[in-house]
Design a protein around this motif. Structure first.
Motif, short mmCIF file in Angstrom:
data_model
loop_
_atom_site.label_atom_id
_atom_site.label_comp_id
_atom_site.label_asym_id
_atom_site.label_seq_id
_atom_site.Cartn_x
_atom_site.Cartn_y
_atom_site.Cartn_z
N TRP A 82 61.10 43.17 54.87
CA TRP A 82 60.44 43.89 53.74
C TRP A 82 58.74 43.96 54.06
O TRP A 82 58.15 43.00 54.63
CB TRP A 82 60.50 43.03 52.36
N GLN A 83 58.37 45.13 53.81
CA GLN A 83 56.64 45.32 54.15
C GLN A 83 56.23 45.06 52.74
O GLN A 83 56.32 45.53 51.60
CB GLN A 83 56.49 46.71 54.47
N VAL A 84 55.20 44.00 52.66
CA VAL A 84 54.66 43.42 51.59
C VAL A 84 53.27 43.35 51.85
O VAL A 84 52.64 43.31 52.82
CB VAL A 84 55.25 42.05 51.01
N SER A 85 52.43 43.16 50.68
CA SER A 85 50.97 42.87 50.70
C SER A 85 50.74 41.56 50.66
O SER A 85 51.46 40.79 49.74
CB SER A 85 50.32 43.51 49.42
N SER A 86 50.28 40.89 51.40
CA SER A 86 49.85 39.26 51.73
C SER A 86 49.20 39.06 50.38
O SER A 86 49.13 37.74 49.78
CB SER A 86 49.33 39.08 52.83
N LYS A 87 48.19 39.87 49.98
CA LYS A 87 47.19 39.55 49.16
C LYS A 87 48.05 39.35 47.73
O LYS A 87 47.81 38.34 46.85
CB LYS A 87 46.09 40.57 48.77
N LEU A 88 49.04 40.40 47.14
CA LEU A 88 49.74 40.39 46.14
C LEU A 88 50.79 39.16 46.14
O LEU A 88 51.06 38.54 45.18
CB LEU A 88 50.39 41.57 45.89
N LEU A 89 51.29 38.76 47.47
CA LEU A 89 52.19 38.10 47.65
C LEU A 89 51.69 36.43 47.60
O LEU A 89 51.88 35.56 46.70
CB LEU A 89 52.93 37.75 48.91
N MET A 90 50.39 36.29 47.67
CA MET A 90 49.40 35.02 47.54
C MET A 90 49.06 34.82 46.28
O MET A 90 49.01 33.68 45.52
CB MET A 90 48.14 34.85 48.53
N LEU A 91 48.61 36.00 45.55
CA LEU A 91 48.18 35.93 44.26
C LEU A 91 49.49 35.73 43.24
O LEU A 91 49.38 34.92 42.14
CB LEU A 91 47.57 37.38 43.68
N GLY A 92 50.80 36.06 43.69
CA GLY A 92 51.94 36.01 42.53
C GLY A 92 52.62 34.79 42.84
O GLY A 92 53.24 34.28 42.02
N SER A 93 52.35 34.09 44.06
CA SER A 93 53.28 32.87 44.21
C SER A 93 52.21 31.67 44.85
O SER A 93 51.56 31.84 45.78
CB SER A 93 54.23 33.17 45.26
#
Length: 533
Positions: free
Chosen positions: A77-88
């Motif tokens: 899955w291609q994801v945004s590390s920024k959104l991933l870090m903010l969300g989790s």
């Protein structure tokens, strides 16, 4: 990170045009659509490769890889590390360059990629001059555990979609995403909640599901049916009920949690047949054994109701001489017969005839036969048999029942409380002869059963648990039936179908202007009952 949680992932840099040596999946001829999935396809997990991952964040700067142990297939899955870090919080700590080596390695690889693009060493993607090709992005391996294997790839994908959803999207996009979430089944969302707890990411998952107004995958037109208890709920499978309890407790849905916990108390659980025990397997879905004290409380409440019905039967058996009494039974005003003093018992025969004792013995026999054979709510056994003694010592052992499947399909559930009450209400109007009309217990037990059924069949779910009161330790002590600090040594006085009074030692009588929930609690947690006051 909490002890027992997944280990940190390993980061692998993938150069342009290269495929990892440990992956056997060939890249497709064309790249997949970079738009977000819509509608029912939110949980579809198509084939993917490092060069052609499933796009969750169109401008994503990393690729997540998960390799299922059961199948050996890898998913990307291609994801945004920024959104991933903010969300989790879990991924936020894991990918932080100031905390862990993996985060520093990711920062170095990201900067190296930026430098290569700036120098013209690599070309950007044809669709977006700002984004690199997915094959050039660093790969982060999602830790594989028994919990992630249990939840499956579909739940992992929904979990990632929620964590990486950009809240700056237009209202139309957000509405479409929330609509997709509402359509998901309780099976998948319960697994997403399991993953959220495992990866310490409950807050963003809870916030998003609340924003989507998720109510168990039930269509809006029929959502009202789960707000109150109905007899139709007793037709649901136990797994469905437990998933709804897990979801409603997680989201704080008071109405659904109260109705569903009431339903499980009435129906009983196949996992309670041999007492309250946690599953023996290492990892299990959270709906199998509800956390935060819910499993223990629901089991306790059901036992309280069953003990009340047992005490009611014992009362009539004792009245007719079938059980010993520690104290004399008070004389009832409605009894016309004279006292029978040989066993300190009062004759129950209404007519005071010479064969009154024979009438009582007749009804005792009919009552015992009905409870033991018709309703099967009492058991007659021998105290002389040693349960550890076996006459047949051969090697052949009786066939054992098959083990439980995940949904418990190989074992029948417990008997439902509403069925027990309905069976007891079928008690016939026995009489030894035409001169002894109404000497049995039917006219006496039916009003009491109506009073008990008033609590168990109420559409408000009076036996159920309210989420907002259960979350707070202070309010939990006030509503928990299993709380030892509560008034569990009180006596309830019953007159026909209603509670006459509640007597608590050292406190005196309690006023009956209590809430229906409190009345149910006092009714079924009493230490002693006076059934016919």
């Amino acid at each position: 990170m909490p002890q027992g949680k997944p280990s940190l992932p390993q980061l692998v840099e993938v150069a342009k045009g290269e495929q990892p040596s440990d992956h056997n999946h060939a890249a497709p001829k064309t790249l997949p659509n970079r738009q977000r999935s819509r509608g029912k396809d939110i949980n579809v997990v198509p084939d993917s490769t490092p060069a052609a991952p499933i796009v969750i964040s169109a401008s994503g700067d990393i690729v997540l890889e998960y390799t299922a142990i059961s199948s050996g297939n890898s998913h990307y899955w291609q994801v945004s590390s920024k959104l991933l870090m903010l969300g989790s919080p879990y991924f936020g700590a894991m990918l932080d360059s100031d905390k862990f080596m993996e985060g520093r390695l990711l920062a170095q690889q990201r900067q190296a990629l930026v430098d290569r693009m700036a120098s013209g060493a690599v070309n950007s993607s044809p669709g977006d001059n700002q984004d690199p090709m997915p094959a050039m992005l660093p790969i982060v391996k999602i830790p594989v555990s028994a919990k992630s294997e249990l939840c499956g790839v579909e739940a992992i994908q929904i979990f990632l979609k929620i964590l990486c959803f950009d809240l700056s999207e237009t209202e139309e996009v957000q509405d479409a995403f929330h609509h997709d979430l509402r359509a998901q089944s309780s099976v998948l969302i319960s697994k997403v909640i399991d993953l959220a707890e495992w990866f310490n990411s409950t807050k963003p998952i809870r916030t998003t599901l609340r924003a989507a107004q998720y109510r168990g995958g039930i269509k809006s037109k029929s959502s009202a049916s789960v707000k109150v208890f109905t007899l139709d709920m007793l037709k649901l499978k136990e797994r469905r009920i437990r998933e709804m309890i897990l979801i409603s407790a997680f989201l704080g849905l008071d109405d659904i949690l109260k109705a569903m916990t009431h339903t499980l108390i009435i129906l009983g659980s196949r996992y309670w047949r041999h007492g309250l025990e946690r599953p023996m397997i290492e990892e299990y879905p959270n709906w199998k054994y509800l956390s935060n004290g819910l499993e223990e409380e629901l089991f306790h409440r059901r036992q309280c109701v069953l003990n009340t019905l047992t005490d009611l039967q014992a009362h009539f058996l004792r009245s007719y001489g079938g059980l010993e009494s520690d104290e004399p039974i008070p004389k009832r005003k409605t009894t016309l017969g004279a006292a029978f003093s040989s066993r300190n018992l009062e004759l129950q025969c209404r007519n005071g005839l010479d064969n009154g004792m024979q009438c009582d013995i007749f009804h005792l026999g009919q009552m015992t036969r009905f409870f033991a054979l018709r309703t099967k709510t009492i058991f007659l056994g021998s105290t002389l048999v040693d349960e550890n003694f076996y006459i047949d010592e051969s090697d052949e052992s009786p066939e054992q029942p098959a083990g439980l499947k995940e949904d418990g399909a190989h074992e029948e559930p417990q008997f439902a409380i509403n069925q027990v009450i309905a069976s007891l209400k079928q008690y016939p109007d026995y009489q030894i002869d035409n001169n002894h009309t109404g000497c049995g217990i039917r006219r006496r037990i039916l009003p009491i059963l109506d009073g008990v059924e008033r609590f168990t069949a109420d559409n408000r779910g009076l036996l159920g648990i309210q989420a907002n009161l259960w979350q707070s330790p202070e309010s939990r002590k006030q509503i928990a039936w299993s709380e030892k600090q509560g008034p569990n040594d009180h006596t309830v006085y019953i007159q026909f179908s209603r509670i006459l009074k509640i007597d608590i030692p050292l406190h005196g009588a309690v006023k009956i202007n209590l809430s229906p929930e409190d009345q149910a609690r006092f009714m079924f947690t009493a230490a002693k009952y006076q059934w016919e006051t």
